[in-house]
Design a protein around this motif. Structure first.
Motif, PDB file in Angstrom:
ATOM      1  N   LYS A 171     -65.188 111.199  39.247  1.00 52.31           N
ATOM      2  CA  LYS A 171     -64.403 111.817  40.316  1.00 52.31           C
ATOM      3  C   LYS A 171     -63.443 112.893  39.798  1.00 52.31           C
ATOM      4  N   PHE A 172     -63.139 112.876  38.499  1.00 48.33           N
ATOM      5  CA  PHE A 172     -62.286 113.915  37.906  1.00 48.33           C
ATOM      6  C   PHE A 172     -63.116 115.035  37.285  1.00 48.33           C
ATOM      7  N   ILE A 173     -64.226 114.658  36.677  1.00 49.41           N
ATOM      8  CA  ILE A 173     -65.038 115.625  35.938  1.00 49.41           C
ATOM      9  C   ILE A 173     -65.960 116.412  36.855  1.00 49.41           C
ATOM     10  N   ASN A 174     -66.396 115.800  37.936  1.00 46.91           N
ATOM     11  CA  ASN A 174     -67.334 116.447  38.840  1.00 46.91           C
ATOM     12  C   ASN A 174     -66.589 117.102  40.019  1.00 46.91           C
ATOM     13  N   THR A 175     -65.672 118.001  39.691  1.00 38.95           N
ATOM     14  CA  THR A 175     -64.891 118.711  40.704  1.00 38.95           C
ATOM     15  C   THR A 175     -64.988 120.217  40.458  1.00 38.95           C
ATOM     16  N   PRO A 176     -64.735 121.001  41.490  1.00 43.60           N
ATOM     17  CA  PRO A 176     -64.748 122.459  41.291  1.00 43.60           C
ATOM     18  C   PRO A 176     -63.749 122.912  40.220  1.00 43.60           C
ATOM     19  N   ASN A 177     -62.560 122.300  40.184  1.00 47.34           N
ATOM     20  CA  ASN A 177     -61.568 122.688  39.170  1.00 47.34           C
ATOM     21  C   ASN A 177     -62.042 122.348  37.761  1.00 47.34           C
ATOM     22  N   LYS A 185     -64.653 121.430  24.112  1.00 48.17           N
ATOM     23  CA  LYS A 185     -65.745 121.797  23.208  1.00 48.17           C
ATOM     24  C   LYS A 185     -66.082 120.637  22.276  1.00 48.17           C
ATOM     25  N   GLU A 186     -65.061 119.939  21.804  1.00 45.62           N
ATOM     26  CA  GLU A 186     -65.265 118.792  20.916  1.00 45.62           C
ATOM     27  C   GLU A 186     -65.983 117.657  21.642  1.00 45.62           C
ATOM     28  N   GLN A 187     -65.626 117.415  22.879  1.00 47.49           N
ATOM     29  CA  GLN A 187     -66.174 116.299  23.656  1.00 47.49           C
ATOM     30  C   GLN A 187     -67.434 116.677  24.446  1.00 47.49           C
ATOM     31  N   LYS A 188     -67.911 117.898  24.308  1.00 49.02           N
ATOM     32  CA  LYS A 188     -69.071 118.363  25.058  1.00 49.02           C
ATOM     33  C   LYS A 188     -70.263 117.407  24.980  1.00 49.02           C
ATOM     34  N   PRO A 189     -70.597 116.854  23.800  1.00 52.76           N
ATOM     35  CA  PRO A 189     -71.737 115.927  23.743  1.00 52.76           C
ATOM     36  C   PRO A 189     -71.519 114.649  24.568  1.00 52.76           C
ATOM     37  N   CYS A 190     -70.305 114.393  24.979  1.00 49.53           N
ATOM     38  CA  CYS A 190     -69.969 113.164  25.698  1.00 49.53           C
ATOM     39  C   CYS A 190     -69.886 113.346  27.207  1.00 49.53           C
ATOM     40  N   LEU A 191     -69.902 114.585  27.687  1.00 53.16           N
ATOM     41  CA  LEU A 191     -69.634 114.845  29.098  1.00 53.16           C
ATOM     42  C   LEU A 191     -70.620 114.157  30.034  1.00 53.16           C
ATOM     43  N   CYS A 192     -71.900 114.099  29.683  1.00 51.35           N
ATOM     44  CA  CYS A 192     -72.867 113.414  30.551  1.00 51.35           C
ATOM     45  C   CYS A 192     -72.557 111.918  30.629  1.00 51.35           C
ATOM     46  N   GLN A 193     -72.137 111.361  29.526  1.00 52.59           N
ATOM     47  CA  GLN A 193     -71.743 109.946  29.511  1.00 52.59           C
ATOM     48  C   GLN A 193     -70.554 109.724  30.455  1.00 52.59           C
ATOM     49  N   TYR A 194     -69.598 110.637  30.425  1.00 52.77           N
ATOM     50  CA  TYR A 194     -68.433 110.519  31.301  1.00 52.77           C
ATOM     51  C   TYR A 194     -68.832 110.660  32.775  1.00 52.77           C
ATOM     52  N   LEU A 195     -69.792 111.543  33.049  1.00 51.89           N
ATOM     53  CA  LEU A 195     -70.233 111.747  34.430  1.00 51.89           C
ATOM     54  C   LEU A 195     -70.938 110.512  34.995  1.00 51.89           C
ATOM     55  N   LYS A 196     -71.476 109.667  34.139  1.00 49.59           N
ATOM     56  CA  LYS A 196     -72.146 108.444  34.587  1.00 49.59           C
ATOM     57  C   LYS A 196     -71.145 107.337  34.907  1.00 49.59           C
ATOM     58  N   SER A 246     -63.819 128.507  32.046  1.00 52.73           N
ATOM     59  CA  SER A 246     -62.736 129.275  31.416  1.00 52.73           C
ATOM     60  C   SER A 246     -62.704 129.054  29.912  1.00 52.73           C
ATOM     61  N   CYS A 247     -63.111 127.872  29.495  1.00 55.30           N
ATOM     62  CA  CYS A 247     -63.106 127.535  28.069  1.00 55.30           C
ATOM     63  C   CYS A 247     -64.395 127.974  27.360  1.00 55.30           C
ATOM     64  N   GLY A 248     -65.335 128.521  28.134  1.00 58.54           N
ATOM     65  CA  GLY A 248     -66.588 128.957  27.530  1.00 58.54           C
ATOM     66  C   GLY A 248     -67.534 127.821  27.222  1.00 58.54           C
ATOM     67  N   THR A 249     -67.374 126.708  27.915  1.00 60.85           N
ATOM     68  CA  THR A 249     -68.234 125.552  27.728  1.00 60.85           C
ATOM     69  C   THR A 249     -69.044 125.362  29.010  1.00 60.85           C
ATOM     70  N   PRO A 250     -70.357 125.521  28.939  1.00 57.09           N
ATOM     71  CA  PRO A 250     -71.148 125.348  30.159  1.00 57.09           C
ATOM     72  C   PRO A 250     -71.040 123.928  30.702  1.00 57.09           C
ATOM     73  N   TYR A 251     -70.997 123.804  32.016  1.00 57.56           N
ATOM     74  CA  TYR A 251     -70.947 122.496  32.637  1.00 57.56           C
ATOM     75  C   TYR A 251     -72.280 121.809  32.366  1.00 57.56           C
ATOM     76  N   PRO A 252     -72.253 120.544  31.967  1.00 62.25           N
ATOM     77  CA  PRO A 252     -73.513 119.881  31.559  1.00 62.25           C
ATOM     78  C   PRO A 252     -74.463 119.655  32.728  1.00 62.25           C
ATOM     79  N   LYS A 253     -75.735 119.735  32.419  1.00 65.82           N
ATOM     80  CA  LYS A 253     -76.785 119.390  33.374  1.00 65.82           C
ATOM     81  C   LYS A 253     -77.393 118.093  32.858  1.00 65.82           C
ATOM     82  N   CYS A 254     -77.020 117.019  33.500  1.00 66.46           N
ATOM     83  CA  CYS A 254     -77.443 115.695  33.021  1.00 66.46           C
ATOM     84  C   CYS A 254     -78.639 115.184  33.798  1.00 66.46           C
TER      85      CYS A 254
END
Length: 92
Positions: A71-77, A54-65, A84-92
């Motif tokens: 390869k770790f963030i863009n997985t089904p798990n 939740k804290e890093q949510k604003p950074c997730l698109c940056q990580y996906l780039k 499970s954490c209630g944080t929607p997966y980002p749409k970048c």
């Protein structure tokens, strides 16, 4: 009446504090290290993991780039952990 006034003032302080905290996020993928076991296995995410996502949510698109992180963030798990954490997966 005085108690209601105090409650409103307290709520405003909390909201303003939350806004400042959310805008002051430092993007650091190492902050998500508590989520590694949940992402790489079927273990449920810990409370610490969820709070870090939740804290890093604003950074997730940056990580996906970043090809090394994607390869770790863009997985089904990872999607399952975010859900499970209630944080929607980002749409970048």
């Amino acid at each position: 009446m005085k108690a209601a006034h105090i409650a409103v003032c307290t709520l405003l302080v909390l909201l303003l504090t939350e806004t400042q905290v959310s805008t002051a996020v430092t993007c650091s993928p190492t902050q998500l290290s508590s989520c590694v076991s949940a992402i790489t296995s079927s273990a449920p995410p810990s409370k610490l993991c969820c709070s870090k996502i939740k804290e890093q949510k604003p950074c997730l698109c940056q990580y996906l780039k970043n090809p090394n992180l994607k390869k770790f963030i863009n997985t089904p798990n990872a999607r399952k952990v975010a859900s499970s954490c209630g944080t929607p997966y980002p749409k970048c």
